[in-house]
Design an enzyme around this catalytic site. Sequence first.
Site, PDB file in Angstrom:
ATOM      1  CD1 TRP A 201       0.800   7.109  -6.250  1.00  9.75           C
ATOM      2  CD2 TRP A 201      -0.090   7.388  -8.273  1.00  9.75           C
ATOM      3  NE1 TRP A 201       1.016   5.957  -6.973  1.00  9.75           N
ATOM      4  CE2 TRP A 201       0.469   6.097  -8.216  1.00  9.75           C
ATOM      5  CE3 TRP A 201      -0.714   7.794  -9.467  1.00  9.75           C
ATOM      6  CZ2 TRP A 201       0.425   5.209  -9.283  1.00  9.75           C
ATOM      7  CZ3 TRP A 201      -0.754   6.909 -10.530  1.00  9.75           C
ATOM      8  CH2 TRP A 201      -0.189   5.630 -10.426  1.00  9.75           C
ATOM      9  CG  ASP A 369      -0.852  -5.662  -1.810  1.00  8.99           C
ATOM     10  OD1 ASP A 369      -1.311  -6.545  -1.079  1.00  8.99           O
ATOM     11  OD2 ASP A 369      -1.474  -4.639  -2.130  1.00  8.99           O
ATOM     12  NE  ARG A 445      -4.176   0.144  -3.822  1.00  4.40           N
ATOM     13  CZ  ARG A 445      -3.191  -0.699  -3.587  1.00  4.40           C
ATOM     14  NH1 ARG A 445      -2.787  -0.928  -2.357  1.00  4.40           N
ATOM     15  NH2 ARG A 445      -2.572  -1.306  -4.556  1.00  4.40           N
ATOM     16  CG  ASP A 480       2.317   0.583   0.575  1.00  2.34           C
ATOM     17  OD1 ASP A 480       2.301   1.827   0.562  1.00  2.34           O
ATOM     18  OD2 ASP A 480       2.236  -0.119  -0.450  1.00  2.34           O
ATOM     19  CG  ASN A 482      -1.138   1.890  -0.614  1.00  2.00           C
ATOM     20  OD1 ASN A 482      -0.443   2.604  -1.311  1.00  2.00           O
ATOM     21  ND2 ASN A 482      -0.764   0.677  -0.260  1.00  2.00           N
ATOM     22  CG  ASP A 550       3.785   3.494  -6.667  1.00  2.00           C
ATOM     23  OD1 ASP A 550       4.663   2.888  -6.036  1.00  2.00           O
ATOM     24  OD2 ASP A 550       2.597   3.514  -6.326  1.00  2.00           O
TER      25      ASP A 550
HETATM   26  C1  DGJ Z   1       1.787   1.104  -3.321  1.00  2.00           C
HETATM   27  C2  DGJ Z   1       3.278   0.995  -3.410  1.00  2.00           C
HETATM   28  O1  DGJ Z   1       3.811   2.221  -3.760  1.00  2.00           O
HETATM   29  C3  DGJ Z   1       3.667  -0.071  -4.405  1.00  2.00           C
HETATM   30  O2  DGJ Z   1       5.049  -0.136  -4.524  1.00  2.00           O
HETATM   31  C4  DGJ Z   1       3.077  -1.383  -3.971  1.00  2.00           C
HETATM   32  O3  DGJ Z   1       3.680  -1.795  -2.777  1.00  2.00           O
HETATM   33  C5  DGJ Z   1       1.583  -1.264  -3.806  1.00  2.00           C
HETATM   34  N1  DGJ Z   1       1.228  -0.179  -2.947  1.00  2.00           N
HETATM   35  C6  DGJ Z   1       0.999  -2.542  -3.277  1.00  2.00           C
HETATM   36  O4  DGJ Z   1      -0.327  -2.436  -3.015  1.00  2.00           O
END
Ligand code: DGJ
Length: 725
Positions: A201, A369, A445, A480, A482, A550
């Site tokens: 990441w 988000d 998360r 997304d 995550n 990010d």
């Molecule tokens: C991870 C993404 O990479 C961000 O740009 C954002 O959308 C967040 N998630 C939101 O939780």
Amino acid sequence: MPITFYEEQRIFKLDTKDSSYVISIYDEGYLLGLYYGKKIPDVPFDGHENRGLFASFSPMNEKLQDKHFSPDVQPVEYSGIGTGDFRKPAVVIRNADGNTCTDFRYVSHKIYSGKSELPGLPSTFSKEDGDCSTLEIETEDKTTGVRANLCYTVFEDHSVMARSVKIVNGSGKNVDIEKAYSASLQLPDMDFDMIHLYGNWYEERMYARTALDHGTFSISSSRGASSHFHNPAAILARKNATEDTGEAYGVNLVYSGSFDISADCDYYETTRLNIGIDPDTFKWHLTPGESFRTPEALTVYSDEGIGGVSRIYHRFFRDHLIPPKFVNEKRPLLINSWEAAYMNINTDILVSFAERAKELGIEMLVMDDGWFGKRNNDLSSLGDWYVNEEKFPGGLSELIGKINDLGIKFGIWYEPEMISPISDIFEKHPDWALGVPGRDRSIARHQYVIDMTRSDVRDAIYSQMYDVLSKYNIEYLKWDFNRNITEAGSALLPYENGGEVMHRFILGTYDLLSRLRRDFPDLLIESCSGGGGRFDAGMLYYSPQIWTSDNTNPIQRIDIQFGTSLFYPASTMGAHVSMNPRDNFPTKGNVALWGTFGYELDPNLLTDEEKETVKVQIKEYHETYGLIRNGDLYRIICPWDNDYRAAWEIVSGDKNEVLFTHVTMRYFRLWKHIVKLRGLDPDKVYRDLETGKKYSGAFLMNAGLNLTDYPRGNGDSFKIHLKAE
Ligand code: DGJ
């Protein structure tokens, strides 16, 4: 026809404009991959079959006329295991009697113009009659009756082959596929480096070049996503291959789940490269008559070095993978709320962003988000895809109405494959999260993974999404993802299908994405996974752009964008100007301009000077849009070759326009001031749009530009925009 079958020699030859691929049907139907490389006219393709000496104890088949033939040392095109080829197999099937022996031999073939679809999977497509041709070779393991049908589609103009395999259970009994690669490449030596992308990441797709040696080298993901850690693509480059010269082979899997790419080099120093679904997390049960189709792998050959492979993939993805509507139509310039406000959003805040954005010339506001359920932090609400009434009383009508009234489009964020343990949906349906009986679910998360293998779960998620998307004027969706998958069990799958969850999961994701494409064909989808944790050709089939990382710091982004550019074109790389760091807006703009370009900041905080810089950037964005989206990339100075500067160049297809960008990552006294451009027309005269200076293409490529007078301090950057007269 680029595919020819030479009956007498029993040879298939698959030609693109620059490459040839040769398969032979040898004695007793053994299928051998004889050649892949620069285009050659020769047929018959003599002498490459029997690679001579046996290895120690190499097993033979007594039925063969050729008494010197052992599969152990032959370039077996799609090898099983347990019947004489001891190298890493392309396919492993556990037969009804418990053993895994298979030996696939030629049965029949067909050649046709065009390409068949891969049901449920993303895949490359034909755009017009005659742009591709397909060879399907049916092979069979005679003992069990299981068949492996090998599919090769040749895109002649692109030097690309799309390969996949269909395993058909003709055995009359249940069997389990334990391994089924999409493609297996047999190369007669191991004089290669594997160029691949590793990362994490905030640091996705870092470049690595690893020499192959005796043994197996592999990159893979077992995370249920292609992942931040490796990318499902690699280049086998000749040891002397550079960015511009030498032979290089690319492989790229059109798949977003766990994968494996492994290069196995044997005693005779030949290489077998297998690419496909990760076998460690995969098993597939086939009842009699059932079949399984692997994802598609795209192989590329270039003798123009690493850059040659990249350019082939870029053009090919634009022409035959990304939804054509979004390749051809101009996409809106957006501002995203995430780094500006995180989950602290409401109508007033977002409308204020839109008002400022309008003044600057931005075209779309994306609400990230935090807009749904009771979502105020990442502890809750994934899966509750209804509007948060505290933040948006009465729904999104007021917000979107006000934004649209400003002439600004509206986009929204979703994470459909996830479920928060604190959510209405989980309270009602705890079995909708993936899980294994008796074992705690791992949490990442603060979220679990929803069971995308179940159609009832997908229907429920989709109907919530449909309600919002059909009610409001939403023109963009950020999808997304995550976390990665653990405890991959589904409450509905019986024991014998238990190993299928990881693959069924990604098929479920593709199903939801297909429904979105079908019901909302104008909706622009940008996929994302904690930054760039699922940047792959599979996602590009549905979403023409992917959030690259990010990490929006322009200097750190250089490595990420260079790595990404090995396979993926500029038009796919989500890239925004942010407040990271607060200063250096010009360089942030120059780096983001290489991607889709947008903003990720609170525009209310911009100083007047910054606003002026933003306006200039937006003007440049419009001026160079077509060039950057459709041009050819040349990596002029790569960050993996030095640690202080980087430069890239984009040249239009007709070679009439060029944008050269240079970034100094770190001041360095011994900066070489002459830089040679590439890919121009030597006979054209190019004018620097800023200085008015004129140069021939030959001059720019051979004598080079003198950059002495350009900025070279820490973090400085500049562009040189040239047009042919
Ligand atoms: C991870 C993404 O990479 C961000 O740009 C954002 O959308 C967040 N998630 C939101 O939780």
